[in-house]
Design a protein around this motif. Structure first.
Motif, PDB file in Angstrom:
ATOM      1  N   ARG A 117       0.833  -1.214   0.000  1.00  0.00           N
ATOM      2  CA  ARG A 117       0.000   0.000   0.000  1.00  0.00           C
ATOM      3  C   ARG A 117       0.864   1.261   0.000  1.00  0.00           C
ATOM      4  O   ARG A 117       0.633   2.191  -0.776  1.00  0.00           O
ATOM      5  CB  ARG A 117      -0.923  -0.004   1.221  1.00  0.00           C
ATOM      6  CG  ARG A 117      -1.924   1.134   1.252  1.00  0.00           C
ATOM      7  CD  ARG A 117      -2.800   1.059   2.494  1.00  0.00           C
ATOM      8  NE  ARG A 117      -2.072   1.352   3.713  1.00  0.00           N
ATOM      9  CZ  ARG A 117      -1.759   2.583   4.124  1.00  0.00           C
ATOM     10  NH1 ARG A 117      -2.110   3.623   3.416  1.00  0.00           N
ATOM     11  NH2 ARG A 117      -1.101   2.767   5.253  1.00  0.00           N
ATOM     12  N   LEU A 118       1.887   1.274   0.847  1.00  0.00           N
ATOM     13  CA  LEU A 118       2.757   2.436   0.919  1.00  0.00           C
ATOM     14  C   LEU A 118       3.573   2.622  -0.358  1.00  0.00           C
ATOM     15  O   LEU A 118       3.807   3.751  -0.800  1.00  0.00           O
ATOM     16  CB  LEU A 118       3.684   2.319   2.132  1.00  0.00           C
ATOM     17  CG  LEU A 118       2.985   2.433   3.488  1.00  0.00           C
ATOM     18  CD1 LEU A 118       3.966   2.101   4.615  1.00  0.00           C
ATOM     19  CD2 LEU A 118       2.376   3.798   3.682  1.00  0.00           C
TER      20      LEU A 118
ATOM     21  N   ARG B  71       2.596   1.857  -3.376  1.00  0.00           N
ATOM     22  CA  ARG B  71       1.692   2.459  -4.359  1.00  0.00           C
ATOM     23  C   ARG B  71       1.526   3.954  -4.096  1.00  0.00           C
ATOM     24  O   ARG B  71       1.542   4.768  -5.027  1.00  0.00           O
ATOM     25  CB  ARG B  71       0.332   1.775  -4.328  1.00  0.00           C
ATOM     26  CG  ARG B  71       0.316   0.428  -5.009  1.00  0.00           C
ATOM     27  CD  ARG B  71      -1.108  -0.094  -5.213  1.00  0.00           C
ATOM     28  NE  ARG B  71      -1.875  -0.194  -3.979  1.00  0.00           N
ATOM     29  CZ  ARG B  71      -1.872  -1.233  -3.160  1.00  0.00           C
ATOM     30  NH1 ARG B  71      -1.117  -2.287  -3.435  1.00  0.00           N
ATOM     31  NH2 ARG B  71      -2.611  -1.248  -2.076  1.00  0.00           N
ATOM     32  N   ARG B  72       1.394   4.319  -2.828  1.00  0.00           N
ATOM     33  CA  ARG B  72       1.220   5.744  -2.490  1.00  0.00           C
ATOM     34  C   ARG B  72       2.452   6.552  -2.845  1.00  0.00           C
ATOM     35  O   ARG B  72       2.351   7.660  -3.372  1.00  0.00           O
ATOM     36  CB  ARG B  72       0.896   5.904  -1.006  1.00  0.00           C
ATOM     37  CG  ARG B  72      -0.491   5.397  -0.662  1.00  0.00           C
ATOM     38  CD  ARG B  72      -0.834   5.632   0.767  1.00  0.00           C
ATOM     39  NE  ARG B  72      -1.205   7.054   0.921  1.00  0.00           N
ATOM     40  CZ  ARG B  72      -1.539   7.596   2.070  1.00  0.00           C
ATOM     41  NH1 ARG B  72      -1.548   6.864   3.170  1.00  0.00           N
ATOM     42  NH2 ARG B  72      -1.860   8.851   2.143  1.00  0.00           N
TER      43      ARG B  72
ATOM     44  N   LEU C 184       2.482   7.088  -6.577  1.00  0.00           N
ATOM     45  CA  LEU C 184       1.538   8.135  -6.973  1.00  0.00           C
ATOM     46  C   LEU C 184       2.057   9.526  -6.616  1.00  0.00           C
ATOM     47  O   LEU C 184       1.921  10.474  -7.404  1.00  0.00           O
ATOM     48  CB  LEU C 184       0.181   7.897  -6.307  1.00  0.00           C
ATOM     49  CG  LEU C 184      -0.604   6.689  -6.801  1.00  0.00           C
ATOM     50  CD1 LEU C 184      -1.824   6.453  -5.911  1.00  0.00           C
ATOM     51  CD2 LEU C 184      -1.022   6.875  -8.249  1.00  0.00           C
ATOM     52  N   LEU C 185       2.648   9.647  -5.441  1.00  0.00           N
ATOM     53  CA  LEU C 185       3.194  10.955  -5.037  1.00  0.00           C
ATOM     54  C   LEU C 185       4.347  11.378  -5.937  1.00  0.00           C
ATOM     55  O   LEU C 185       4.474  12.559  -6.288  1.00  0.00           O
ATOM     56  CB  LEU C 185       3.646  10.905  -3.571  1.00  0.00           C
ATOM     57  CG  LEU C 185       2.519  10.833  -2.541  1.00  0.00           C
ATOM     58  CD1 LEU C 185       3.092  10.575  -1.150  1.00  0.00           C
ATOM     59  CD2 LEU C 185       1.699  12.099  -2.552  1.00  0.00           C
TER      60      LEU C 185
ATOM     61  N   ARG D 115       2.839  12.568  -9.171  1.00  0.00           N
ATOM     62  CA  ARG D 115       2.220  13.876  -8.980  1.00  0.00           C
ATOM     63  C   ARG D 115       3.279  14.975  -8.926  1.00  0.00           C
ATOM     64  O   ARG D 115       3.135  16.025  -9.548  1.00  0.00           O
ATOM     65  CB  ARG D 115       1.401  13.880  -7.692  1.00  0.00           C
ATOM     66  CG  ARG D 115       0.630  15.169  -7.490  1.00  0.00           C
ATOM     67  CD  ARG D 115      -0.077  15.216  -6.164  1.00  0.00           C
ATOM     68  NE  ARG D 115      -0.997  14.100  -5.996  1.00  0.00           N
ATOM     69  CZ  ARG D 115      -1.582  13.807  -4.845  1.00  0.00           C
ATOM     70  NH1 ARG D 115      -1.320  14.525  -3.764  1.00  0.00           N
ATOM     71  NH2 ARG D 115      -2.397  12.794  -4.757  1.00  0.00           N
TER      72      ARG D 115
END
Length: 68
Positions: free
Chosen positions: A35-36, A38-39, A42-43, A46
């Motif tokens: 999960r981390l 993937r985050r 994404l960051l 971005r």
């Protein structure tokens, strides 16, 4: 002899329980790491988009520092 077998069975039961508990912990940690990851991905995407919008041609993370 019966006492030794009982102690061995108790130890096996205890170790089996510990192994199951540790397996659960590892499974939760693996899910959290996924999960981390993937985050973070994404960051990073971005932030790269923001850097490109700001007029840069190469994302700041990929640029060499000025002293090189």
């Amino acid at each position: 002899m019966s006492e030794r077998i009982e102690r061995a069975e108790e130890q096996i039961a205890h170790l089996t329980r510990m192994l199951e508990d540790m397996s659960d912990v590892v499974a939760r940690q693996s899910a959290e790491i996924d999960r981390l990851s993937r985050r973070v991905g994404l960051l990073m995407e971005r932030e790269a988009g923001r850097e490109m919008e700001a007029g840069g041609t190469v994302p700041l993370a990929d640029q060499r520092p000025p002293h090189w």
